[in-house]
Structure formats: structure tokens, C-alpha cells
Design a protein around this motif. Structure first.
Motif, mmCIF file in Angstrom:
data_model
loop_
_atom_site.group_PDB
_atom_site.id
_atom_site.type_symbol
_atom_site.label_atom_id
_atom_site.label_comp_id
_atom_site.label_asym_id
_atom_site.label_seq_id
_atom_site.Cartn_x
_atom_site.Cartn_y
_atom_site.Cartn_z
ATOM 1 N N ASN A 1 -3.268 -25.483 6.567
ATOM 2 C CA ASN A 1 -2.849 -26.538 7.481
ATOM 3 C C ASN A 1 -2.080 -27.621 6.735
ATOM 4 O OD1 ASN A 1 -5.495 -25.354 8.224
ATOM 5 N ND2 ASN A 1 -5.294 -26.566 10.082
ATOM 6 N N ASP A 2 -1.042 -28.149 7.344
ATOM 7 C CA ASP A 2 -0.372 -29.319 6.780
ATOM 8 C C ASP A 2 -1.381 -30.460 6.689
ATOM 9 O OD1 ASP A 2 2.035 -28.017 6.611
ATOM 10 O OD2 ASP A 2 2.801 -28.795 8.517
ATOM 11 N N TRP B 1 -7.404 -29.364 4.735
ATOM 12 C CA TRP B 1 -8.491 -29.034 5.643
ATOM 13 C C TRP B 1 -9.393 -30.241 5.885
ATOM 14 C CZ3 TRP B 1 -8.668 -24.788 1.664
ATOM 15 C CH2 TRP B 1 -7.843 -23.719 2.055
ATOM 16 N N ARG B 2 -10.018 -30.237 7.058
ATOM 17 C CA ARG B 2 -10.914 -31.331 7.427
ATOM 18 C C ARG B 2 -12.365 -30.862 7.372
ATOM 19 N NH1 ARG B 2 -7.897 -34.036 12.710
ATOM 20 N NH2 ARG B 2 -5.850 -34.342 11.727
ATOM 21 N N LYS B 3 -13.203 -31.691 6.816
ATOM 22 C CA LYS B 3 -14.618 -31.385 6.709
ATOM 23 C C LYS B 3 -15.243 -31.287 8.098
ATOM 24 C CE LYS B 3 -18.806 -32.863 4.289
ATOM 25 N NZ LYS B 3 -19.416 -33.880 3.381
ATOM 26 N N GLY B 4 -16.131 -30.314 8.273
ATOM 27 C CA GLY B 4 -16.827 -30.142 9.535
ATOM 28 C C GLY B 4 -16.176 -29.152 10.479
ATOM 29 N N ARG B 5 -14.934 -28.758 10.180
ATOM 30 C CA ARG B 5 -14.270 -27.766 11.013
ATOM 31 C C ARG B 5 -14.626 -26.352 10.562
ATOM 32 N NH1 ARG B 5 -7.885 -29.215 11.966
ATOM 33 N NH2 ARG B 5 -8.148 -30.987 13.393
ATOM 34 N N LYS B 6 -14.609 -25.415 11.507
ATOM 35 C CA LYS B 6 -14.712 -24.008 11.143
ATOM 36 C C LYS B 6 -13.405 -23.569 10.485
ATOM 37 C CE LYS B 6 -17.686 -23.193 15.112
ATOM 38 N NZ LYS B 6 -17.705 -22.760 16.522
ATOM 39 N N THR B 7 -13.513 -22.603 9.600
ATOM 40 C CA THR B 7 -12.360 -22.109 8.853
ATOM 41 C C THR B 7 -12.022 -20.690 9.285
ATOM 42 O OG1 THR B 7 -12.847 -23.483 6.921
ATOM 43 C CG2 THR B 7 -11.451 -21.548 6.576
ATOM 44 N N ILE B 8 -10.772 -20.486 9.676
ATOM 45 C CA ILE B 8 -10.259 -19.160 10.008
ATOM 46 C C ILE B 8 -9.370 -18.705 8.859
ATOM 47 C CG2 ILE B 8 -8.873 -17.794 11.614
ATOM 48 C CD1 ILE B 8 -9.630 -19.785 13.805
ATOM 49 N N PHE B 9 -9.659 -17.528 8.327
ATOM 50 C CA PHE B 9 -8.953 -16.999 7.167
ATOM 51 C C PHE B 9 -8.275 -15.699 7.574
ATOM 52 C CE2 PHE B 9 -8.515 -14.742 3.160
ATOM 53 C CZ PHE B 9 -8.207 -15.735 2.231
ATOM 54 N N TYR C 1 -0.831 -19.857 14.030
ATOM 55 C CA TYR C 1 -1.086 -21.096 13.299
ATOM 56 C C TYR C 1 -0.973 -22.338 14.182
ATOM 57 C CZ TYR C 1 -0.519 -18.142 9.130
ATOM 58 O OH TYR C 1 -0.645 -17.156 8.177
ATOM 59 N N GLY C 2 0.114 -22.468 14.906
ATOM 60 C CA GLY C 2 0.320 -23.670 15.714
ATOM 61 C C GLY C 2 -0.745 -23.865 16.773
ATOM 62 N N PHE C 3 -1.238 -22.759 17.318
ATOM 63 C CA PHE C 3 -2.261 -22.825 18.360
ATOM 64 C C PHE C 3 -3.605 -23.262 17.799
ATOM 65 C CE2 PHE C 3 -5.648 -20.765 20.846
ATOM 66 C CZ PHE C 3 -5.357 -21.225 22.129
ATOM 67 N N LEU C 4 -3.895 -22.906 16.557
ATOM 68 C CA LEU C 4 -5.229 -23.105 15.993
ATOM 69 C C LEU C 4 -5.328 -24.282 15.037
ATOM 70 C CD1 LEU C 4 -5.930 -19.337 15.245
ATOM 71 C CD2 LEU C 4 -6.982 -20.674 17.077
ATOM 72 N N ASP C 5 -4.213 -24.729 14.468
ATOM 73 C CA ASP C 5 -4.241 -25.729 13.399
ATOM 74 C C ASP C 5 -4.901 -27.042 13.796
ATOM 75 O OD1 ASP C 5 -3.175 -24.236 11.379
ATOM 76 O OD2 ASP C 5 -1.154 -25.049 11.509
ATOM 77 N N GLU C 6 -4.782 -27.433 15.058
ATOM 78 C CA GLU C 6 -5.309 -28.728 15.471
ATOM 79 C C GLU C 6 -6.825 -28.716 15.663
ATOM 80 O OE1 GLU C 6 -3.578 -31.561 15.630
ATOM 81 O OE2 GLU C 6 -1.963 -30.332 14.793
ATOM 82 N N VAL D 1 -8.288 -15.357 23.266
ATOM 83 C CA VAL D 1 -9.460 -14.539 22.961
ATOM 84 C C VAL D 1 -10.064 -14.954 21.620
ATOM 85 C CG1 VAL D 1 -10.204 -12.198 22.359
ATOM 86 C CG2 VAL D 1 -8.747 -12.567 24.362
ATOM 87 N N LEU D 2 -9.198 -15.119 20.616
ATOM 88 C CA LEU D 2 -9.681 -15.515 19.293
ATOM 89 C C LEU D 2 -10.270 -16.918 19.319
ATOM 90 C CD1 LEU D 2 -9.980 -15.109 16.241
ATOM 91 C CD2 LEU D 2 -7.601 -15.868 15.985
ATOM 92 N N GLY D 3 -9.563 -17.849 19.943
ATOM 93 C CA GLY D 3 -10.047 -19.224 19.997
ATOM 94 C C GLY D 3 -11.394 -19.333 20.692
ATOM 95 N N ASP D 4 -11.558 -18.629 21.812
ATOM 96 C CA ASP D 4 -12.828 -18.678 22.541
ATOM 97 C C ASP D 4 -13.968 -18.136 21.685
ATOM 98 O OD1 ASP D 4 -11.575 -19.763 24.733
ATOM 99 O OD2 ASP D 4 -11.500 -17.890 25.878
#
Length: 260
Positions: A17-18, A21-29, A45-50, A249-252
Motif C-alpha cells: 500500500n502507498d 501498512w496500518r496496525k490493526g488491519r488484516k493483511t492480504i498477501f 489493489y485499488g478495491f482493497l487498499d483502503e 467475494v474476496l472482500g466479504d
């Protein structure tokens, strides 16, 4: 942005992510498939980065990472472990396509306690590859890559996406692609697949000719508690062909996971 890691004397490229990473967020690899790199996931990336910490790796020898590549899924899975250690990523959700799916499954079997979940996309407990394709990458490269590109997409998507994939793969060292396909051809997790204990979402296009939906249905029936999403009108590159549905589907799935 691209973060560079030095691991065992090699430069490994990792898209993050630009701003970091932020603490407390889940990480997708994200882990790409044969002959590809982190750009495979540009539609995600754009859909999930925020909402998530998102990383996309270039496996050794691919994209911006130093080579050579490997010829076994186990070797690539060990690289992913080293990358997670070096980057300081704990309890990620591994999302892998094709070869990357095989890597995520293998990682979950070897070091599942280190993961929050896995999402194998277009994968299987076995991933047979016609030996003529493996050899053809070396002896009849253009025709073989054209064949791969054609049958990697649903029929209605072939003209839209096929030529671009063929061109992309044509710019990659043929020995690297051959090694990736050889690694897939050697995979056999049928005796172990039921031992995966992390939350699992299996995703496949309903017109996938490379790893047909039966492969994902088999895994869904044998991995305890696994979820299955068969996305219509899509082939092997479902994350590109049906990016909107795939992202939802992935986000949910990721939102519902309990943080470690």
C-alpha cells in the motif's frame, strides 16, 4: 509502491500500500501464477487498499525479483515464508492464483499456524500439465504460449485478454515459465488436503480449462469448513475477467475472518 527486500543475497520485490501498512488491519498477501508478477492483481489493489494491508509479491526470478526461479512448489512456499519473516508480516491471508494457489495450499499444510486464512484461486490438490506444453515452451514457444493464452480465458473473453497474456508471457524467460509449469505438474496434495485447518475460500471460474471447477469442488469437499465460489463467465484468470465479482467475494470473506 514497491518495497525491496534482500533475502539470501537476492533482491525480492514486494508491492505494498502507498504509505505503508496500518496496525490493526488484516493483511492480504497476493501470490501470482506461472510466468506472471504482482501486476496480475492490479484489479484488486485499488478495491482493497483502503480497508486492508495489501501486499503483492514477485516470486524469485519474476518481475522485479532476482532469479533464478524454482522448479517445485515446496521451494516457492519456503520463499514465501522467508519473505513474510523479512517483511514482518504476521497472520496474513494468502491469496494465490494457479501456481500461487498451490503455494498457498502447501504453506497452509506446512505452516498453517502462521496464517489467518488462504484463498486458492484456480488451483487444485494436483495440477497436471501436459508434458507437450512444458516442452513446447522451449521448442515451439510462440505457438505454445498462444495456446496457453487462448485457453486461459472464457470463450467470450479470449479476444479481449488472450493477446495481452501471450505478449506478457512472451517477454518472460522461457526457462522460468517452464520451471513454473514443471513445479505445478509435480504437485500432489491429495493425501494431505484434509489436514488444512485454516479458514479457506476456494475460487474458480466456471469456464476454467486449465484447472477445471471439479478441482476446486474436490478441495471444498475435503478441506474442513472450506467455502467455494464458482464465478460464472470466467476462465482461469477469474480475478481479471470478473474483477468486480471476485473483489466482492474476496472482500466479504476477509471481513468475516476473526483477527488473530
Amino acid at each position: 509502491m514497491i518495497r525491496t527486500l534482500e533475502i539470501d543475497g537476492r533482491r525480492i520485490a514486494l508491492r505494498v500500500n502507498d504509505g505503508g501498512w496500518r496496525k490493526g488491519r488484516k493483511t492480504i498477501f497476493f501470490i501470482h501464477g506461472s510466468g506472471c508478477d504482482h501486476h496480475l492483481w492490479d484489479h484488486q489493489y485499488g478495491f482493497l487498499d483502503e480497508e486492508f494491508n495489501v501486499a503483492g509479491i514477485d516470486l524469485p526470478g519474476h518481475g522485479g525479483s532476482g532469479g533464478p526461479g524454482e522448479e517445485s512448489v515446496e521451494a516457492y512456499a519456503l520463499w514465501v515464508r522467508k519473505i513474510l519473516d523479512t517483511a514482518g508480516l504476521e497472520k496474513p491471508i494468502l491469496v494465490g492464483h494457479s501456481l500461487g494457489a498451490a503455494i498457498s495450499l502447501t504453506f497452509a499444510l506446512r505452516w498453517g499456524e502462521r496464517l489467518l486464512a488462504i484463498v486458492p484461486v484456480g488451483g487444485g490438490a494436483t495440477m497436471p500439465v501436459n508434458p507437450q506444453i512444458i516442452e513446447g515452451i522451449r521448442t515451439n514457444r510462440a505457438a505454445t504460449l498462444g495456446f496457453i493464452a487462448k485457453f486461459s480465458f472464457a470463450r467470450e473473453n479470449r479476444e479481449k485478454f488472450g493477446p495481452g497474456l501471450a505478449e506478457e508471457l512472451g517477454n518472460v524467460d522461457p526457462d522460468l515459465i517452464r520451471g513454473d509449469f514443471f513445479a505445478c505438474s509435480r504437485l500432489d496434495l491429495t493425501a494431505e488436503i484434509g489436514e488444512i485447518s485454516v479458514p479457506t475460500l476456494l475460487v474458480c471460474g466456471d469456464e476454467d480449462k486449465m484447472t477445471p471447477p471439479e478441482f476446486s469442488r474436490y478441495m471444498a469437499a475435503n478441506i474442513p469448513g472450506a467455502d467455494l465460489a464458482i464465478i460464472p463467465g470466467s476462465g482461469h484468470f477469474v480475478m481479471v475477467e470478473s474483477a468486480g465479482i471476485f473483489n466482492e467475494v474476496l472482500g466479504d470473506f476477509c471481513r468475516k475472518l476473526q483477527n488473530a
